[in-house]
Each structure stands twice: as structure tokens, then as C-alpha cells.
Design a protein around this motif. Structure first.
Motif, PDB file in Angstrom:
ATOM      1  N   LEU A 184       9.270  13.434  26.994  1.00 63.83           N
ATOM      2  CA  LEU A 184       8.771  14.365  28.002  1.00 63.83           C
ATOM      3  C   LEU A 184       9.931  15.033  28.742  1.00 63.83           C
ATOM      4  N   SER A 206       5.035  19.785  30.388  1.00 70.57           N
ATOM      5  CA  SER A 206       6.366  20.337  30.622  1.00 70.57           C
ATOM      6  C   SER A 206       6.290  21.787  31.073  1.00 70.57           C
ATOM      7  N   SER A 235      11.574  17.547  26.456  1.00 71.03           N
ATOM      8  CA  SER A 235      10.737  18.741  26.314  1.00 71.03           C
ATOM      9  C   SER A 235      10.890  19.657  27.519  1.00 71.03           C
ATOM     10  N   PHE A 236      10.898  19.068  28.713  1.00 71.91           N
ATOM     11  CA  PHE A 236      11.056  19.877  29.921  1.00 71.91           C
ATOM     12  C   PHE A 236      12.421  20.553  29.949  1.00 71.91           C
ATOM     13  N   TYR A 258       7.388  23.444  34.588  1.00 72.58           N
ATOM     14  CA  TYR A 258       8.275  24.610  34.589  1.00 72.58           C
ATOM     15  C   TYR A 258       7.690  25.736  35.433  1.00 72.58           C
ATOM     16  N   TYR A 272       3.189  16.887  25.079  1.00 73.72           N
ATOM     17  CA  TYR A 272       4.397  17.022  25.902  1.00 73.72           C
ATOM     18  C   TYR A 272       4.585  18.457  26.386  1.00 73.72           C
ATOM     19  N   LYS A 273       4.165  19.415  25.558  1.00 73.61           N
ATOM     20  CA  LYS A 273       4.411  20.817  25.895  1.00 73.61           C
ATOM     21  C   LYS A 273       3.675  21.259  27.153  1.00 73.61           C
TER      22      LYS A 273
END
Length: 560
Positions: A161, A186, A164-165, A190, A182-183
């Protein structure tokens, strides 16, 4: 032991293959693109390593020894997988930064119900697919694949995670080929981390030097494509009234390019007049520079915002509460009349425009229409079904171009032609300058592989940016002054803001120092025939697209 190890490997390999084929087909393209840009192997290798880490972490949570962790992870997996897969069927990419940003900011027109109807099929199919997938995963864990992971391995998921961030942050939301589990979290983080500037705007850069027109109205339609107006294309009989007054009341620039292909981006560009060179707007010029309302106030105008689809009195798009300080009167038509059909909203808004114009003071009005938003069958009344056959009102699928086009042309006939007939009859005794355009065009199955009509988060076809532009008035002195102005073959949205300033009494030399050339001059060398797609703030994908003006004559008619 060998059999156990091999089973782990095969299951992991199958999971990676599943994700790449279903969710992340662009992974290999992104890895290749990173390698070309960086000219070394390390960044693509780190990207690929994080992807593998994400898969490991996901499997550890889904096959956790602890039942609660398994169930919660499965629910989160279902939600993220469903959302991403729905977007993927619509835009071929999956959910992006721009999509999530729109959801978080709630900047739409209150058309969530319509969007759900329009994309009900991919949403429902994705729901079923996701449901079957989680049931299958749960069955495998319970009946087939018995190994369980201890809590000491959970840190692997946290590392995935975090990775991904960091990838999303460092790529400004452009690198998003990773499992949706995870996307989406994240991307959400963001969005929160990269909120836009909120605060006071700059004061106008200069003062007026003369007295402008008494009343100026900028009408921005919704989803009206310029080359489908009969005024610009004699093939279509969609604007009989406008055709009847085109030589006496209208100064037509034909089909031009919008600045962006999403409503909210187009509106903030029109309201602030930022230059093309300022985009992507990573310096927040559209949030800091003075708006057209501030210039209008400085020139002594009463300012109004007529928002036909407005369902609440809150800033929409990329406006802020401080922007409302410079708007004297706000009319949120849908909020004031929640029970009238959508196709009546623009006509009801004319009452508020008349109220503004007939006051004994100068006025500037930004009129945002409901227009011809899909579903087109909701944009006109049943008794105005002229072009036949049409798409069914309860069908949101785009399968027949003829049906879709007929519905769209009925919408234009009503929301553009009939609208202006009413407007001109109401304002025929007033000295009003009207500037008319649309926020973006439409993909009316011109590109069947693109499911959406506009707002593509990628390089976009120019039909999504092809909008009309004309100036009109019932006052002879205003019409005469307009007829002496040149008509550029390369007009764009970026020239509307400086044009309004000139008609408010600001000096053209002052304007040219800060903004593009206006429509009132033939000097357009600083204007490029381009439009932008993606996120104009550069936090996600941002794309510059060429607009081929040579497809149209100076009057806007398509060439033979």
C-alpha cells in the motif's frame, strides 16, 4: 514439501495472471514507457516489484488465519474490484485520479441518477463478476486451499500500500497499474493530499478605461456539438429559427474548440481566462487569478450566476465559497423548481435572466444551461419529437447511431433553437450582448470503441471539443459594432474571456498583457488550435490534443 511449495507458486502465478488480464493490461505498457523515459531498468523494476508485493499482500489478507481479517479484506476487495472494473468497461482504463477527484469533490450537476442509468449495464455486469470472484475466493479458502497466513505477514500488505501511494504521488497520478485493492485507497489518499488552493483571489490586474455595453450575458450550454447545429451545418435541420436570424442578429464564429472536454474544467477556464501555456495548471492560476465576476464588479456591473441544473446553493466545479463574494445574485434553478422536468429548466431560467436585465443597472450574467446532456430523451418534451425514430427513453445503451443522433437532434431543436426563440422574444427591446457557446462537444457513436460521450481521461477525439460560438443582439448599434469585427478561423474558448473584458470597457492592450487575444482582433498568433483532456491541474493524466479547424469554413460549415 515440494508439492506444497509448487502449489503456492502456481496459485501466486495464477493470481498475477488474473490481475494482469482483468485489471492491469496496461502494466506492461507502463513498464515499457517508464523504461523509455528513464533509460534505465531500476524504476520499472521497482514498479514491477511493488506489483508483486501487492499481490503477495493481497493473498496474505484474503487467506489470513483470522476469519475477521479475511471477511473485511474480502469486502474491501469486492468494493474496489467492482468500482475499478465498472470504470474499465466504460473508459478502458479503470478508475483514475480525475474520476475519484470528481467523486470526492461532488462537483457534478446532480445527474448521478442519470449516470447510473447510462452505465447501468457495465456497472451491473461488473457487480456480478466481482460477486462471483469473491464467492470463488471464499470457497477456495474454505474448501480447497487450506494454508493460512499468520498476522506477522500483514506488514507485506502495508508495504504494498505504501509503495502504491508513493508511485501514484511521484507520477502525479499517472502510474496506476496496480491491483484496485491498493490503487483506490492510494488514489483517495493522493486526492486528499493534493487538494487545490482555497483562499482569496488576486484583484483584477487592470481597471476599465471606457464604458462597456449595458448588459452582457455569457450563455454556456451543456453538451452541444457545434457541427450538429443547422446554423453551422446545412445537412441538419436543427436550428430553423437561428437560421432565420443569422444574417440580422448573429455574428457567427461557427465551430470552435473548447478548452477542455469536461464541464467543470471548461467552466473554470471560461471564468478565469488562463492562457493555454498555463496548463497543466500546477500553479493554481484558475484558483488564484481574478474571475470574470471580479472584472465585471470592477467595471460597475451587477453580477449574476444562473445555474439551470443547480440543485443546491453551493460552489460547483472548481469555484470556491470566496468566488460567491463577487456574484451579487445566484439562481439555482433546479433547487428553486425541483418538480419541473429537466427540459424545462433552461426556459424557467429565462425568467431570472429577464429579471436581471430589466433592472435599472448594468449587468453581467453567467448563464449555465442544462442543455442536451445525455440521456438526450430527457432534454426535450415528448411533443417535440421531430426527428424519428429515436432512442427509447428507458434505454441508456448506445447501439444505434441513427436513433442516438435523432434523439440528440430533437434535444438541440428544443434546448438551443426553441430556447433562443424564447430568449430573443423576451429581450427584443433590451440592449443586450449575448455570447453563446457550449462546455464541450459529444461523441455520438463517432468512435464506437469509446463508450463515453465526453470527458475522456486520455487523448481525445476532437468531436468532444467541437462547440458552437456566436455573438448576438437585438440592438442595432450592438449588431453594427459586431459586424465590423473579424472572424477568426481558429477561434477557441480561450478568446471568450478577453472578448468579454473588451466589451466591459477594458483596454485591449492591457488585456493582451495577461490574456490571449480576443475575438475582436485578427491577431491570433498566440492561440493554438488545441484542447485539453484529463486533469487540467496535472495531478492525473493530462493530454494536449490538436483541433483541426480546417474541417470547417469560416462560417462553420463543414467543407465538401
Amino acid at each position: 514439501m515440494k508439492k506444497f511449495t509448487l502449489s503456492y507458486f502456481l496459485f501466486f502465478f495464477g493470481t498475477v495472471l488474473f490481475y494482469v488480464l482483468i485489471e492491469n493490461k496496461s502494466l506492461f505498457f507502463e513498464l515499457q514507457n517508464i523504461y523509455k523515459i528513464q533509460e534505465n531498468i531500476w524504476k520499472p523494476l521497482l514498479y514491477a516489484s511493488n506489483y508483486v508485493l501487492c499481490i503477495c499482500g493481497l493473498l496474505i489478507l484474503l487467506f489470513s488465519k483470522h476469519w475477521i481479517v479475511h471477511i473485511l479484506s474480502l469486502l474491501l476487495f469486492f468494493f474496489c474490484f467492482w468500482i475499478n472494473l465498472s470504470y474499465k468497461q466504460i473508459n478502458n482504463i479503470g478508475i483514475t485520479y480525475s474520476d475519484l477527484n470528481i467523486l470526492v469533490q461532488n462537483i457534478g450537476f446532480g445527474l448521478g441518477k442519470q449516470s447510473l442509468y447510462q452505465y447501468s449495464s457495465p456497472i451491473f455486469i461488473s457487480f456480478l463478476y466481482s460477486l462471483v470472484t469473491v464467492i470463488f475466493i471464499h470457497w477456495i479458502r474454505s474448501e480447497v486451499y487450506k494454508p493460512r497466513f499468520e498476522s506477522k505477514f500483514y506488514f507485506i500488505s502495508l508495504l504494498g500500500l505504501l509503495g502504491s501511494f508513493l508511485i501514484i504521488s511521484n507520477s502525479q497520478g499517472n502510474r496506476i497499474s496496480m491491483p484496485s485493492f491498493y490503487k483506490i485507497p492510494s488514489l483517495f489518499a493522493y486526492v486528499q493530499k493534493n487538494d487545490l488552493y482555497v483562499g482569496d483571489r488576486k484583484i483584477p490586474f487592470f481597471n476599465p478605461t471606457s464604458t462597456g455595453f449595458d448588459h452582457i450575458v455569457l450563455i454556456v450550454d451543456e453538451s452541444v456539438r457545434g457541427d450538429h447545429l443547422g446554423l453551422n451545418n446545412p445537412v441538419y435541420a436543427t436550428t430553423p429559427y437561428l437560421n432565420s436570424i443569422k444574417d440580422s442578429l448573429i455574428h457567427n464564429f461557427g465551430v470552435i474548440s473548447s478548452g477542455a472536454i469536461c464541464s467543470d474544467y471548461s467552466h473554470i477556464l471560461l471564468m478565469t481566462g488562463v492562457k493555454q501555456s498555463m496548463l497543466p495548471d500546477q500553479s493554481n492560476y484558475t484558483r488564484i487569478n481574478p474571475t470574470i465576476f471580479q472584472y465585471a464588479k470592477s467595471a460597475g456591473y451587477h453580477t449574476s450566476l444562473i445555474y439551470s441544473p443547480g440543485f443546491e446553493d453551493k460552489p460547483k466545479g472548481y469555484m470556491t465559497h470566496s468566488d460567491f463574494n463577487f456574484i451579487d445574485t445566484r439562481y439555482q434553478t433546479q433547487m428553486l423548481h425541483p418538480d419541473i422536468p429537466f427540459y424545462e429548466l433552461d426556459f424557467k431560467s429565462l425568467d431570472y435572466l429577464n429579471e436581471t436585465i430589466t433592472k435599472n443597472e448594468k449587468s453581467f450574467t453567467y448563464f449555465l444551461k442544462y442543455g442536451a446532456h445525455f440521456h438526450y430523451e430527457e432534454s426535450y418534451p415528448e411533443n417535440h419529437k421531430i426527428f424519428l425514430p429515436t432512442q427509447k427513453a428507458n434505454s441508456f445503451k448506445k447501439r444505434d447511431k441513427t436513433l442516438l443522433t435523432n434523439s440528440y437532434h430533437n434535444a438541440i431543436l428544443w434546448t438551443v433553437d426553441s430556447f433562443f426563440e424564447n430568449l430573443i422574444n423576451n429581450l427584443k427591446d433590451e440592449k443586450v450582448l449575448i455570447i453563446y457557446t457550449s462546455d464541450h462537444g459529444q461523441n455520438i457513436m463517432d468512435f464506437p470503441n469509446i463508450a463515453i460521450t465526453h470527458c475522456l481521461k486520455d487523448y481525445a477525439p476532437q468531436v468532444m471539443a467541437a462547440v458552437p460560438l456566436f455573438l448576438m443582439s437585438t440592438d442595432a448599434s450592438i449588431v453594427d459594432s459586431l459586424s465590423n469585427k473579424p472572424k477568426s478561423n481558429f477561434a477557441t474558448h480561450f478568446q471568450i474571456f478577453p472578448t468579454i473584458l473588451e466589451h466591459m470597457g477594458y483596454d485591449s492592450l492591457d488585456i493582451k498583457k495577461e490574456y490571449h487575444s480576443s475575438l475582436n482582433t485578427s491577431d491570433i498568433r498566440d492561440i493554438q488550435p488545441i484542447f485539453f483532456s484529463g486533469d487540467i491541474y496535472g495531478r492525473g493524466g493530462f493530454f494536449t490534443n490538436h483541433f483541426d479547424n480546417t474541417q470547417y469554413t469560416q462560417e462553420g460549415n463543414p467543407k465538401d
